[in-house]
Design a protein around this motif. Structure first.
Motif, short mmCIF file in Angstrom:
data_model
loop_
_atom_site.label_atom_id
_atom_site.label_comp_id
_atom_site.label_asym_id
_atom_site.label_seq_id
_atom_site.Cartn_x
_atom_site.Cartn_y
_atom_site.Cartn_z
N UNK A 180 41.94 45.60 41.93
CA UNK A 180 41.77 44.24 42.43
C UNK A 180 42.88 43.31 41.96
N UNK A 181 43.68 43.77 41.01
CA UNK A 181 44.73 42.92 40.44
C UNK A 181 46.01 43.03 41.27
N UNK A 182 46.56 41.90 41.65
CA UNK A 182 47.82 41.90 42.40
C UNK A 182 48.99 42.30 41.51
N UNK A 183 48.90 41.96 40.23
CA UNK A 183 49.89 42.36 39.24
C UNK A 183 49.21 42.35 37.88
N UNK A 184 49.83 42.88 36.84
CA UNK A 184 49.15 43.01 35.55
C UNK A 184 48.61 41.71 34.97
N UNK A 185 49.24 40.58 35.26
CA UNK A 185 48.80 39.32 34.66
C UNK A 185 47.93 38.47 35.59
N UNK A 186 47.64 38.97 36.79
CA UNK A 186 46.92 38.15 37.76
C UNK A 186 45.43 38.06 37.42
N UNK A 187 44.82 36.95 37.85
CA UNK A 187 43.39 36.76 37.67
C UNK A 187 42.62 37.65 38.64
N UNK A 188 41.46 38.10 38.19
CA UNK A 188 40.57 38.91 39.03
C UNK A 188 39.25 38.16 39.17
#
Length: 310
Positions: free
Chosen positions: A72-80
């Motif tokens: 569900x994460x667009x990138x490692x630091x993105x909010x889910x």
């Protein structure tokens, strides 16, 4: 997506125990962008596949939940953004309470944290390390599963060319001989596919079992090497001598059969082979070997073989 209204009618009714497995499997296929097209007569097969693949223990459910959250994460630091009422299937959970219980545990071990003052979550660096470890564990398998038609010709092609290509590349071929597909044998086939690093599926003969096993492997995220005898791939009509039944009587004659792969798979990049010359079969073996090494690298048995020869 809400799962509370998912019901089935007899004779395809599933138990409460299997319901979470079915829903979780469906949600995971959606995350993997897999097409879900279930015809009524295939529904029992789909449920069986879901039950086979579903995690059964609490640790396995937590691992699966973490992997699905990462999708569900667009990138490692993105909010889910997650909603326990709607998203409990991510962990193959029975309900939202089980889902919250696992989220709390992931928070306690610093794998998955809720952002302060918001409904968003993030996977921590430790969480991403765990996901990588799970991926490595999955990929250390030395096994290749082969799905194919069992005839004298195919058995020879397997023994003399397919299996040799796999072994040359450093992997162990796994094949389950053609027997009556009862529940026990089907479970064995699915278990061996789950233990494999990749699959070779040969569509010569257009066997339904090969389509099913290849689809199951793709659902697991395994790469499939697609092969087929050329005259079974080129959309030709063949005539062969054989027996056919008319009015309960067997007669000999010419039988026409259509030879072509189904449109669901014929857009794949196939390795085609021909049986009429040894040079062509040698090329088939070489093409399989090259495909394995290009996609997966040399397998662990290759290194072991080199050490044994020293």
């Amino acid at each position: 997506m809400s799962y509370d209204n998912i019901k089935t009618r007899k004779p395809y009714e599933i138990t409460n125990e299997n319901r979470s497995q079915f829903i979780g499997y469906t949600r995971e296929l959606t995350l993997l962008n897999r097409t879900i097209d279930i015809k009524l007569n295939d529904f029992k097969t789909f449920i069986t596949t879901a039950i086979q693949q579903a995690p059964k223990t609490v640790p396995d459910k937590i691992d699966k939940l973490l992997i699905n959250l990462s999708r569900l994460a667009n990138n490692p630091s993105s909010d889910i953004e997650i909603n326990p009422v709607k998203d409990y299937a991510l962990g193959y959970c029975v309900d939202e309470n089980e889902f919250k219980y696992y989220l709390k545990y992931l928070d306690e071990i610093n794998f998955f944290k809720q952002n302060r003052g918001s409904q968003g979550y993030k996977i921590t660096v430790d969480g991403w390390k765990k996901i990588q470890d799970l991926s490595i564990i999955k990929n250390v398998s030395e096994q290749c599963f082969i799905a194919m038609w069992f005839t004298d010709e195919m058995n020879k092609v397997y023994l003399d060319y397919i299996s040799k290509a796999i072994e040359r590349a450093g992997y162990k071929p796994m094949i389950i001989p053609d027997v009556k597909h009862d529940n026990e044998v089907t479970s064995q086939i699915l278990a061996e596919i789950q233990k494999s690093k990749f699959m070779i599926a040969d569509f010569t003969g257009q066997r339904a079992g090969v389509y099913f096993e290849a689809g199951f492997a793709k659902g697991l995220g395994l790469n499939v090497i697609w092969t087929c005898k050329k005259d079974w791939f080129d959309n030709k009509e063949a005539e062969n001598e054989g027996e056919y039944k008319i009015n309960d009587q067997w007669k000999k004659g010419i039988i026409k059969e259509e030879r072509h792969t189904h449109f669901d798979v014929n857009h794949r990049q196939f390795i085609l082979w021909e049986y009429d010359a040894k040079e062509k079969l040698n090329k088939f073996e070489e093409d399989i070997y090259n495909s394995i090494v290009e996609q997966f690298g040399e397998g662990p048995l290759k290194s072991k073989g080199n050490q044994d020869s020293k």
